[in-house]
Structures are given as structure tokens and as C-alpha cells.
Design a protein around this motif. Structure first.
Motif, PDB file in Angstrom:
ATOM      1  N   SER A 122      32.800 -30.613 -29.528  1.00 57.74           N
ATOM      2  CA  SER A 122      34.120 -30.844 -29.531  1.00 57.74           C
ATOM      3  C   SER A 122      34.670 -30.860 -31.285  1.00 57.74           C
ATOM      4  O   SER A 122      35.488 -30.191 -31.294  1.00 57.74           O
ATOM      5  N   THR A 142      38.510 -30.369 -27.276  1.00 56.13           N
ATOM      6  CA  THR A 142      37.822 -31.119 -26.150  1.00 56.13           C
ATOM      7  C   THR A 142      37.134 -30.391 -25.396  1.00 56.13           C
ATOM      8  O   THR A 142      36.229 -30.650 -24.727  1.00 56.13           O
ATOM      9  N   GLU A 167      36.308 -36.535 -22.862  1.00 59.87           N
ATOM     10  CA  GLU A 167      37.045 -35.606 -23.464  1.00 59.87           C
ATOM     11  C   GLU A 167      38.593 -36.267 -23.716  1.00 59.87           C
ATOM     12  O   GLU A 167      39.081 -36.054 -24.726  1.00 59.87           O
ATOM     13  N   LEU A 226      38.630 -38.483 -26.336  1.00 54.36           N
ATOM     14  CA  LEU A 226      38.797 -37.550 -27.826  1.00 54.36           C
ATOM     15  C   LEU A 226      40.158 -37.534 -28.466  1.00 54.36           C
ATOM     16  O   LEU A 226      40.396 -37.205 -29.616  1.00 54.36           O
TER      17      LEU A 226
END
Length: 434
Positions: free
Chosen positions: A117, A151, A373, A376
Motif C-alpha cells: 500500500s 490501500t 486497509e 491506513l
């Protein structure tokens, strides 16, 4: 002091070390070693330190990590990410928000090479932010779409997050990779729809770019053909049974390097830089994995997973209710902890619980990785937001966080869909292995 109390003190100490910015791997090494020493003696702690380190480091399945990381780094140095962005831009750049949608598609494609990512956000940020600024995009949309699009690197295979999950839970890497394909495409589609809705409500957010001719579209698509071929060959090869995940990683890395050499875009200096970046990233991941295999026996000895399982069972929430609580914990932790740290800290506690409930471990892996994700781009840590801030230093941090909010909501909707319809995640791995 009881074993449970030692376990709770150990977890508290671990969070304290993380709060004072001790590296994740070293914090887990310290807590795991001292905890096992206290509960089972010095010889047991030293024996586990030696045996687990050697066993994990000599595991052939882990070869997949440096190979896929190298593939992504070489692709960045050879300009393949730029070619993918140019192709998406040529196809949809002329509609409102088209540049932002092209950025998301570019992030998805680069994620299918790098599995990272951070690498996706950094690379696509350098490629796309200047273009969106040039055409007058609102900085909330331009920076938010790069942070959110990055992500995709942890969900669309090959994903380092899936590899670590597989190692920690002893699941099939190939099944997890295939399970991430449709959820990754679903999330990418959700991001594009979010951009479309935002630009429909606020047209000034994403002005239309210049139209491209049919010749320009063909030229851009031809430029993206190499990267698309590598993606299809590696993931398609795993699905068709031609390659194991490790073999696919080797084939992909070899093809990207060969492309760079043949097109003279990869010189010795660039290849050396890509190798150094790959070594540093691989060493970081390996240290975290080894530390996880040291702290896991400590948590088992302290009976923390059993206590948590009994507590969740006592709530009598049912399978979906318990799953919702676990995912909520991941979302909250994602506001403060780095994704890999969350995996190695929580899976030894939550994985036995979901297995007891009869939850499919592959499906659970997809849900967990998606919640990672979300972390993030969640304040205050949101590592992808800080990556974008480094690329766009003139944009205030708060403005970037406001820009990612619609995409965070899109991730929540995607997570709900995947919980409601497990077959979206399971259809490919079930087809491959049945």
C-alpha cells in the motif's frame, strides 16, 4: 501472579513500548521473551528464540515476499506504473473526475505488482498529483484519492498482508490471493463510484480533462500491455494451477526485470536501488514475523486467547455479532497501530475464536485485511495520509484527512457487502481447489 495476569501485563507493556515508538518487532521480541522466561523458565525462552527464528527464516514459502516486493520496485523504476496511469487517463480522463478515477485504476494495477500500500500511494502520488493539480482538481479529492487508492495494495493480490496472515494462521497463500481478487475489484469500483458521485454533487472538485483521440488511446493501451500481461500471467497462472504462488512471484519478477533490460529502462544503478529497497522491506517483514512467532507462545501460555474466547461466548452474540465485534476492534486499533503490528498482535487471540465459531478462515482473512486497509487512512496514524503529505507538502494534513472520508465510507460499505455475501471472496479459491 497468575498466568492470565502476566499475559495482561505483557500486552499492556507491549502497547506502552509501541506508544514510545519502539519498533514493532523489537517490542514483541522483548515482551515475548520476558513473558516466556517468567512463565516457563530461561531455557524455554532461549530454546524458542533459537528454534522459531531458524524455522521461520528457512521456510520456503517466505520467498514470495522478496520476489513480489522486487517485482514492484523494478516496475516503479522502469516506468510501468506511469504507463498504466497513462492508459487509464487516455480512456476516462475526459470525463468529470476522470483523472481521479484513472489514479484509482492505476493504484489497483500497481498494487497487483507491488503488493504494498505504501509503495502504491507513493508511486501513484508522484505520477498523478501534479496532473490533477494542473487541471484544477480540489486538493481534498486529489490527495484523498491517492491515499485511499494506495490501500488497494494490501488487498489486491499479490498482497503482503495475505502472506503474513497465511503464515500466522497456516492457511494457503494461493487461496488467499484468489480470495482477494473480487473484493479488490469491488473496492476499486466503489472508489470510482465515490469519485463519480462527488464530482456530480460538486462539479468543481474534478473538472474534465482534455479529450484524447482514438490513436492516442491505442498508443496508451499498447504502453500498458506489458504490465497488464505480467498481472494476468501471475494471478491467472495461480488460478489455472500452472504456478504455485512462489513460482508466480519468480516468474513475475523475472518478466519485469527482462522488460526493463530489453527496453533499456533498467540500468545497473536502478536495479541496485530496487534490490536495496526490497532487502530493507523484506528484512522488516521477516523481523516482525519472527517476533510474532515468539510472542504467540507467550500468549498461549498466559491463556489470553481462551479468556477472550470465553468472554465473547458469554456475550451470546452469535457468529455475525461476534464477527462484528472483532472487526470493530480492528477498526479502533487501526487508528493507532500499523497494519502488520495489528495482525501479529491480534490473530493469536481472535483466530481461535473464529475457528471455534466455524467461520471460514479464508473469508475471515479477507475481512481482516480490508479492515487493515481502513486503518491506513484512519486518523491519527493513517500512514498513507502521511505518505501523500510527503508528496504534497503544501496541502494541510487535515485537508487530506477530510479528503479520505468519502473513501473510508466506501470501504465500510464494501466490508458490509463482503460480510453479507461471503461467496464474493470464496468463489475463486473454491473453484480452484474443487
Amino acid at each position: 501472579m497468575s498466568a492470565g495476569a502476566v499475559g495482561l501485563w505483557g500486552i499492556a507493556g507491549l502497547f506502552a513500548l509501541l506508544l514510545i515508538r519502539v519498533p514493532v518487532a523489537f517490542a514483541m521480541f522483548l515482551v515475548g521473551f520476558l513473558g516466556i522466561w517468567h512463565l516457563n523458565g530461561w531455557n524455554a525462552a532461549m530454546g524458542l528464540l533459537a528454534s522459531e527464528t531458524f524455522t521461520l527464516a528457512s521456510s520456503p514459502e517466505l520467498v514470495i515476499i522478496p520476489l513480489f516486493i522486487l517485482m514492484g520496485n523494478v516496475a516503479g523504476h522502469t516506468g510501468m506504473s506511469r504507463q498504466l496511469y497513462d492508459a487509464a487517463y487516455a480512456l476516462i480522463g475526459q470525463v468529470r473526475g476522470g483523472l481521479a478515477s484513472a489514479t484509482v485504476i492505476g493504484c489497483g494495477g500497481f498494487a497487483a505488482l507491488s503488493g504494498s500500500s505504501v509503495a502504491s500511494a507513493l508511486t501513484m502520488g508522484k505520477v498523478s498529483l501534479a496532473e490533477m493539480n494542473r487541471f484544477g482538481y480540489d486538493t481534498r479529492l486529489s490527495t484523498g484519492v491517492v491515499a485511499a487508492g494506495g490501500t488497494l495494495g494490501i488487498l489486491i493480490p499479490p498482497s503482503t498482508g495475505f502472506v503474513i496472515y497465511a503464515i500466522l494462521t497456516e492457511q494457503s497463500i494461493g487461496r488467499l490471493f484468489l480470495a482477494g481478487v473480487f473484493p479488490g475489484l469491488l473496492l476499486l469500483t466503489a472508489f470510482v463510484l465515490t469519485i463519480t458521485i462527488l464530482c456530480w454533487i460538486r462539479p468543481e472538485f474534478g473538472p474534465a480533462g482534455p479529450a484524447t483521440t482514438l490513436t492516442e488511446k491505442r498508443r496508451a493501451l499498447a504502453g500498458a500491455f506489458p504490465i497488464l500481461s505480467v498481472i494476468l500471467l501471475t494471478i491467472g497462472g495461480i488460478y489455472a494451477g500452472f504456478f504455485s504462488p512462489v513460482e508466480a512471484a519468480g516468474v513475475g519478477a523475472g518478466l519485469v526485470i527482462l522488460y526493463g533490460v530489453l527496453t533499456r529502462r533498467l540500468d545497473v544503478r536502478a536495479f541496485w536501488a530496487a534490490c536495496k529497497d526490497s532487502i530493507v522491506t523484506t528484512a522488516t517483514v521477516m523481523l516482525i514475523l519472527i517476533a510474532a512467532h515468539l510472542i504467540n507462545p507467550f500468549l498461549a501460555l498466559s491463556h489470553i486467547p481462551t479468556v477472550v474466547g470465553e468472554a465473547l461466548d458469554a456475550l451470546n452474540l452469535g457468529v455475525l455479532g461476534t464477527l462484528a465485534v472483532i472487526l470493530l476492534v480492528y477498526m479502533i486499533l487501526g487508528c493507532f497501530l500499523e497494519g502488520f503490528a495489528m495482525l501479529v498482535l491480534t490473530l493469536p487471540i481472535f483466530f481461535p475464536v473464529v475457528m471455534e465459531l466455524g467461520v471460514d478462515p479464508i473469508w475471515f482473512g479477507v475481512l481482516v485485511v480490508l479492515t487493515l486497509e481502513m486503518g491506513l487512512i484512519s486518523p491519527p496514524v493513517g500512514i498513507n495520509v502521511f505518505i501523500v503529505k510527503s508528496v504534497a507538502p503544501d496541502v494541510p494534513l487535515g485537508r487530506i484527512f477530510r479528503g479520505v472520508l468519502p473513501f473510508w465510507a466506501a470501504m465500510m460499505v464494501t466490508l458490509a457487502v463482503l460480510v453479507a455475501f461471503p461467496q464474493i471472496s470464496l468463489i475463486l479459491p473454491d473453484t480452484m481447489f474443487n
